[in-house]
Design a protein around this motif. Structure first.
Motif, PDB file in Angstrom:
ATOM      1  N   ASN A   1     -23.648 -13.690 -25.899  1.00 13.23           N
ATOM      2  CA  ASN A   1     -23.725 -14.353 -27.284  1.00 13.23           C
ATOM      3  C   ASN A   1     -22.246 -14.513 -27.665  1.00 13.23           C
ATOM      4  O   ASN A   1     -22.095 -14.792 -28.668  1.00 13.23           O
ATOM      5  CB  ASN A   1     -24.492 -13.599 -27.956  1.00 13.23           C
TER       6      ASN A   1
ATOM      7  N   THR B   1     -32.464 -16.634 -22.465  1.00 13.58           N
ATOM      8  CA  THR B   1     -33.058 -16.535 -23.871  1.00 13.58           C
ATOM      9  C   THR B   1     -33.395 -15.301 -24.436  1.00 13.58           C
ATOM     10  O   THR B   1     -33.060 -14.716 -25.638  1.00 13.58           O
ATOM     11  CB  THR B   1     -33.798 -17.894 -24.243  1.00 13.58           C
TER      12      THR B   1
ATOM     13  N   ARG C   1     -31.284 -12.967 -27.537  1.00  8.45           N
ATOM     14  CA  ARG C   1     -31.840 -12.294 -28.633  1.00  8.45           C
ATOM     15  C   ARG C   1     -32.179 -10.741 -28.512  1.00  8.45           C
ATOM     16  O   ARG C   1     -32.199 -10.120 -29.543  1.00  8.45           O
ATOM     17  CB  ARG C   1     -33.428 -13.034 -28.871  1.00  8.45           C
TER      18      ARG C   1
ATOM     19  N   ASP D   1     -28.657  -9.635 -29.512  1.00  2.00           N
ATOM     20  CA  ASP D   1     -28.520  -9.765 -31.029  1.00  2.00           C
ATOM     21  C   ASP D   1     -29.203  -8.721 -31.698  1.00  2.00           C
ATOM     22  O   ASP D   1     -28.642  -8.154 -32.829  1.00  2.00           O
ATOM     23  CB  ASP D   1     -28.903 -11.104 -31.381  1.00  2.00           C
ATOM     24  N   GLU D   2     -30.588  -8.630 -31.498  1.00  2.00           N
ATOM     25  CA  GLU D   2     -31.210  -7.474 -32.091  1.00  2.00           C
ATOM     26  C   GLU D   2     -30.609  -6.162 -32.036  1.00  2.00           C
ATOM     27  O   GLU D   2     -30.786  -5.456 -32.943  1.00  2.00           O
ATOM     28  CB  GLU D   2     -32.820  -7.694 -31.695  1.00  2.00           C
TER      29      GLU D   2
ATOM     30  N   PRO E   1     -28.912 -14.040 -34.945  1.00  2.00           N
ATOM     31  CA  PRO E   1     -28.686 -15.009 -33.995  1.00  2.00           C
ATOM     32  C   PRO E   1     -28.289 -16.316 -34.643  1.00  2.00           C
ATOM     33  O   PRO E   1     -28.208 -16.499 -35.772  1.00  2.00           O
ATOM     34  CB  PRO E   1     -29.990 -15.248 -33.469  1.00  2.00           C
TER      35      PRO E   1
ATOM     36  N   GLN F   1     -26.387 -21.831 -31.133  1.00  2.00           N
ATOM     37  CA  GLN F   1     -25.908 -21.658 -29.569  1.00  2.00           C
ATOM     38  C   GLN F   1     -26.318 -22.289 -28.654  1.00  2.00           C
ATOM     39  O   GLN F   1     -27.630 -22.490 -28.607  1.00  2.00           O
ATOM     40  CB  GLN F   1     -26.250 -20.087 -29.568  1.00  2.00           C
TER      41      GLN F   1
ATOM     42  N   GLY G   1     -30.066 -20.748 -28.346  1.00  2.00           N
ATOM     43  CA  GLY G   1     -29.922 -20.611 -29.776  1.00  2.00           C
ATOM     44  C   GLY G   1     -31.331 -21.271 -30.376  1.00  2.00           C
ATOM     45  O   GLY G   1     -31.995 -21.917 -29.691  1.00  2.00           O
ATOM     46  N   ASN G   2     -31.740 -20.701 -31.406  1.00  3.13           N
ATOM     47  CA  ASN G   2     -32.994 -21.218 -31.973  1.00  3.13           C
ATOM     48  C   ASN G   2     -33.093 -22.748 -32.145  1.00  3.13           C
ATOM     49  O   ASN G   2     -34.318 -23.293 -32.393  1.00  3.13           O
ATOM     50  CB  ASN G   2     -33.350 -20.401 -33.339  1.00  3.13           C
TER      51      ASN G   2
END
Length: 565
Positions: free
Chosen positions: A268, A306, A310, A313-314, A320, A324, A328-329
């Motif tokens: 990330n 992916t 994530r 990030d969590e 997030p 990205q 990315g979402n």
């Protein structure tokens, strides 16, 4: 007569012909060391161990875990890492060259690197003469000796397989004094370094300079770039870029094209200042767009990209980034009606790769910019309205009216589904609100207290409950759950994880309308299969408590609706 247009030849034949051999690029992850220097990044020892094991399963080659002398957390990590059965990745300990005037055998830092008992040791040294003269304040000859001595000392340890040399500020140093910068690399090679990591530490270089410098270094040191399918020789170049000019990924790819065999970065792109290069972007580009391969051969690492992004990030307590690339979402989200219409017919007309290849998925957003195609693609199959153009238009008109009032459904899928059910006339009623009330008591020099009262009807039962909380939203949530819990125990598995408030019409000042977007997590696996692990709701009102109430009740209505669907 005008000649017929010809199709341009692809820049990289292997990008369109997977049968052609690809040169393998090593992936060196420094999320746990360089990444943790980013603003707001905080990970526990358990987080570090979990992230490292996820990276191992992803198929990265090296995991840099920190400096074993810097803090107790890193010391504990190296101790526990020895007992883990790593499937592919090799753990690296990171540290500096010996101190001036002290032999490596008497230097606490270099001894700590060896005592970490990792197969890889990475040593950072000064390459820019400015740092040698003004920061270290040692002679340039002493700096060369510090590099060579430190690398040799660690390389001679029986358990150390490789020593990598991080040439800090290399591209600035090479621009200022190319001869001396090359001497520092030669000193590392003389000590036994297997990788010469050219670091764009300030992140200020551009791709053209990266290409030129890497090419010249490659030639000056007579390095060999491996042919596809052949072992990687030693010594060889590696690249480590920061993103202060916004082109770290381009710089990394440029260096690999110029002969680098290893890419260093973080998941990330987290890291100091503007961050490091984002390895998720680099990995996807190498495999999908260029004649290179990476990650553990024969695995589905790319499909985990992916999920790993994530997870990091969590674990790092970071939000997030929707935009990205690849993971990315919003990387494969479509909002404009024209785009959605095209994607429904030919997916790659607006998607440069298949989202599932990197473990992501397509998202169709419904907003005032949408067309009926957005509605049909988003929920057409689920609600059996794919062919009902009149109903699709009715839903779209309702969405556009609500967005004019301040609603925004892109992050509130649950509220949008409830809206669609209301439009279809099949939304179940789980309770009827009689009233709610909040009272905040504030005495001078004392913390405020909040009490909420909720009265509602559930079937034939009247529920009248009171709860205290940290503010009106927390108190209302507690009172609402008290009233519903005995009737619908499933709500115990729904937890608020994010809450955002945005002013819609700021010119109204303190009387402005606000938009509340809440994100919830479904803790129950069976429930999560229906609702998704996380989902969002929305509320809009001049009264922030009313807006919050709407978002809270939408979440519980959505969960109960999906569970009974």
């Amino acid at each position: 007569m005008t000649a017929a247009p010809t199709q341009a030849a692809p820049l990289r034949p292997s990008a369109v012909d997977p049968a052609l051999p690809k040169r393998r690029v090593e992936i060196y992850d420094t999320t746990l060391r360089d990444g943790t220097q980013g603003i707001g990044v905080s990970v526990t020892l358990v987080d570090k161990l979990n992230i490292a094991q996820r990276l191992d399963r992803l198929g990265v080659d090296y995991i840099e875990a920190g400096f074993p002398l810097s803090n107790p957390k890193d010391v504990a990590f190296f101790e526990q890492a020895r007992d883990i059965d790593w499937q592919h990745a090799k753990i690296a300990a990171f540290g500096m060259t010996r101190r001036k005037g002290v032999g490596p055998e008497d230097d606490a830092g270099t001894n700590a690197l060896v005592d970490a008992h990792t197969p890889i040791v990475t040593i950072v040294g000064k390459t820019w003469d400015l740092h040698v003269d003004e920061v270290l304040r040692v002679s340039r000859e002493e700096n060369l000796a510090m590099i060579q001595d430190s690398v040799r000392f660690c390389a001679q340890a029986s358990h150390v397989e490789q020593v990598m040399y991080d040439a800090e500020h290399f591209f600035d140093g090479y621009k200022a004094n190319p001869d001396y910068a090359l001497e520092t690399l030669r000193a590392a090679v003389a000590g036994g370094a297997t990788r010469l990591v050219l670091c764009d530490t300030n992140g200020g270089s551009l791709p053209q300079w990266i290409t030129q410098a890497c090419t010249e270094v490659h030639q000056a040191l007579n390095l060999v770039t491996p042919e596809p399918g052949t072992p990687t020789p030693a010594p060889a170049l590696a690249i480590h870029c920061h993103n202060d000019s916004g082109v770290a990924a381009a710089n990394t790819l440029a260096a690999i094209d110029a002969g680098a065999v290893q890419a260093q970065g973080t998941i990330n792109g987290i890291g100091e200042r503007c961050g490091n290069v984002d390895l998720t972007t680099v990995i996807a580009n190498l495999i999908l767009k260029l004649p290179y391969d990476c990650l553990l051969p024969g695995t589905t690492g790319l499909h985990q990209l992916t999920e790993v992004a994530r997870f990091v990030d969590e674990a790092a307590n970071l939000a997030p980034r929707d935009g990205q690339p690849y993971v990315g979402n919003g990387a494969f989200a479509h909002k404009g009606g024209m785009h959605v219409h095209a994607v429904r017919r030919v997916a790659h007309s607006y998607e440069h790769v298949d989202p599932e290849v990197v473990g992501n998925s397509r998202r169709i957003l419904v907003s005032e910019l949408a067309g009926v195609s957005n509605v049909a693609e988003t929920l057409g199959k689920k609600f059996n309205i794919e062919d009902d153009k009149e109903l699709q238009r009715k839903v779209l008109n309702r969405v556009q009216d609500l967005e004019h009032e301040g609603y925004q459904f892109e992050s509130a899928r649950a509220s949008f589904e409830l809206l669609l059910r209301d439009t279809l006339g099949n939304a179940p009623t789980f309770w009827t609100l009689d009233r709610y009330r909040c009272a905040i008591l504030k005495l001078d020099d004392q913390p405020s207290t909040t009490e909420a009262t909720v009265k509602l009807t559930v079937g034939d039962h009247s529920e009248h409950r009171v709860a205290e909380g940290d503010g009106p939203v927390n108190a209302l949530d507690a009172a609402l759950r008290k009233a519903l819990r005995d009737h619908y125990p499933l709500i115990n598995n729904v937890h608020l994880i994010d809450y955002k408030v945005r002013v819609v019409n700021p010119t109204a000042e303190s009387a402005a309308k606000v938009r509340v977007i809440a994100t919830f997590r479904s803790a129950d696996d069976t429930l999560a299969e229906k609702t998704g692990r996380t989902f969002g709701t929305i509320g809009v009102n001049e009264n922030i408590v009313d807006a919050s109430w709407q978002a809270l009740t939408d979440a519980l209505r959505y969960v109960l609706t999906e569970a009974n669907a």
